[in-house]
Motif scaffolding. Structure first.
Motif, PDB file in Angstrom:
ATOM      1  N   TYR A 139       0.822  -1.212   0.000  1.00  0.00           N
ATOM      2  CA  TYR A 139       0.000   0.000   0.000  1.00  0.00           C
ATOM      3  C   TYR A 139       0.860   1.269   0.000  1.00  0.00           C
ATOM      4  CZ  TYR A 139      -3.443   3.470   1.373  1.00  0.00           C
ATOM      5  OH  TYR A 139      -4.232   4.568   1.424  1.00  0.00           O
ATOM      6  N   ILE A 140       1.941   1.279   0.760  1.00  0.00           N
ATOM      7  CA  ILE A 140       2.758   2.493   0.837  1.00  0.00           C
ATOM      8  C   ILE A 140       3.836   2.560  -0.252  1.00  0.00           C
ATOM      9  CG2 ILE A 140       2.388   2.929   3.278  1.00  0.00           C
ATOM     10  CD1 ILE A 140       4.980   1.619   3.929  1.00  0.00           C
ATOM     11  N   ASN A 141       3.958   1.513  -1.066  1.00  0.00           N
ATOM     12  CA  ASN A 141       4.906   1.523  -2.170  1.00  0.00           C
ATOM     13  C   ASN A 141       4.455   2.519  -3.235  1.00  0.00           C
ATOM     14  OD1 ASN A 141       7.101   0.751  -3.708  1.00  0.00           O
ATOM     15  ND2 ASN A 141       5.983  -0.904  -4.698  1.00  0.00           N
ATOM     16  N   LYS A 142       5.387   3.302  -3.761  1.00  0.00           N
ATOM     17  CA  LYS A 142       5.057   4.310  -4.773  1.00  0.00           C
ATOM     18  C   LYS A 142       5.007   3.686  -6.164  1.00  0.00           C
ATOM     19  CE  LYS A 142       7.063   8.010  -2.121  1.00  0.00           C
ATOM     20  NZ  LYS A 142       8.137   8.963  -1.977  1.00  0.00           N
ATOM     21  N   GLU A 143       4.127   4.210  -7.001  1.00  0.00           N
ATOM     22  CA  GLU A 143       4.014   3.760  -8.389  1.00  0.00           C
ATOM     23  C   GLU A 143       5.256   4.194  -9.160  1.00  0.00           C
ATOM     24  OE1 GLU A 143       3.283   2.066 -11.564  1.00  0.00           O
ATOM     25  OE2 GLU A 143       1.628   1.900 -10.160  1.00  0.00           O
ATOM     26  N   THR A 144       5.781   3.297  -9.996  1.00  0.00           N
ATOM     27  CA  THR A 144       6.994   3.604 -10.750  1.00  0.00           C
ATOM     28  C   THR A 144       6.730   3.845 -12.232  1.00  0.00           C
ATOM     29  OG1 THR A 144       7.423   1.256 -11.092  1.00  0.00           O
ATOM     30  CG2 THR A 144       8.449   2.292  -9.178  1.00  0.00           C
ATOM     31  N   ALA A 145       5.498   3.760 -12.680  1.00  0.00           N
ATOM     32  CA  ALA A 145       5.194   3.987 -14.093  1.00  0.00           C
ATOM     33  C   ALA A 145       5.510   5.434 -14.465  1.00  0.00           C
ATOM     34  CB  ALA A 145       3.726   3.691 -14.376  1.00  0.00           C
ATOM     35  N   GLY A 146       6.172   5.604 -15.571  1.00  0.00           N
ATOM     36  CA  GLY A 146       6.510   6.933 -16.038  1.00  0.00           C
ATOM     37  C   GLY A 146       7.770   7.506 -15.413  1.00  0.00           C
ATOM     38  N   ARG A 147       8.371   6.810 -14.480  1.00  0.00           N
ATOM     39  CA  ARG A 147       9.593   7.283 -13.832  1.00  0.00           C
ATOM     40  C   ARG A 147      10.801   6.685 -14.544  1.00  0.00           C
ATOM     41  NH1 ARG A 147      10.470   5.863  -7.607  1.00  0.00           N
ATOM     42  NH2 ARG A 147      10.944   3.843  -8.507  1.00  0.00           N
ATOM     43  N   SER A 148      11.862   7.454 -14.644  1.00  0.00           N
ATOM     44  CA  SER A 148      13.074   6.967 -15.296  1.00  0.00           C
ATOM     45  C   SER A 148      13.678   5.828 -14.494  1.00  0.00           C
ATOM     46  CB  SER A 148      14.082   8.118 -15.409  1.00  0.00           C
ATOM     47  OG  SER A 148      15.325   7.619 -15.847  1.00  0.00           O
ATOM     48  N   SER A 149      14.177   4.829 -15.178  1.00  0.00           N
ATOM     49  CA  SER A 149      14.805   3.693 -14.505  1.00  0.00           C
ATOM     50  C   SER A 149      16.220   3.997 -14.051  1.00  0.00           C
ATOM     51  CB  SER A 149      14.844   2.477 -15.437  1.00  0.00           C
ATOM     52  OG  SER A 149      13.552   2.046 -15.717  1.00  0.00           O
TER      53      SER A 149
END
Length: 93
Positions: free
Chosen positions: A79-89
């Motif tokens: 639940y507290i994990n942030k979404e990584t879509a659209g973020r640079s790897s």
């Protein structure tokens, strides 16, 4: 057969979530250390801990409580994990 599919689905999504937590140049080292240390500490010690707790309390439901507590911790972490879509790897802030 259904339980195998269910487990493989949940394990596959958990692996991807854990790997995406780290930048690409540290990804495999950070993932392997985090996964293996927690698996060894919690998974390896679980039978010993549960046997000692059962011997001291006599409660047959302790394994069920252990699994439920583990599931609760996993749910909170997801639940507290942030979404990584659209973020640079490669660029992490």
């Amino acid at each position: 057969m259904r339980s195998t599919r269910l487990l493989s689905t949940s394990w596959a999504s958990a692996k991807v979530m854990l790997i995406e937590l780290f930048p690409t140049h540290h990804r495999t080292t950070a993932y392997s250390l985090g996964y293996n240390v927690t698996t060894a500490a919690l998974g390896g010690a679980a039978p010993l801990i549960l046997t000692a707790l059962y011997a001291s309390t006599g409660n047959l439901l302790l394994p069920a409580y252990f699994v439920a507590l583990t599931a609760l911790g996993t749910g909170v972490a997801a639940y507290i994990n942030k979404e990584t879509a659209g973020r640079s790897s490669t660029q992490f802030v």
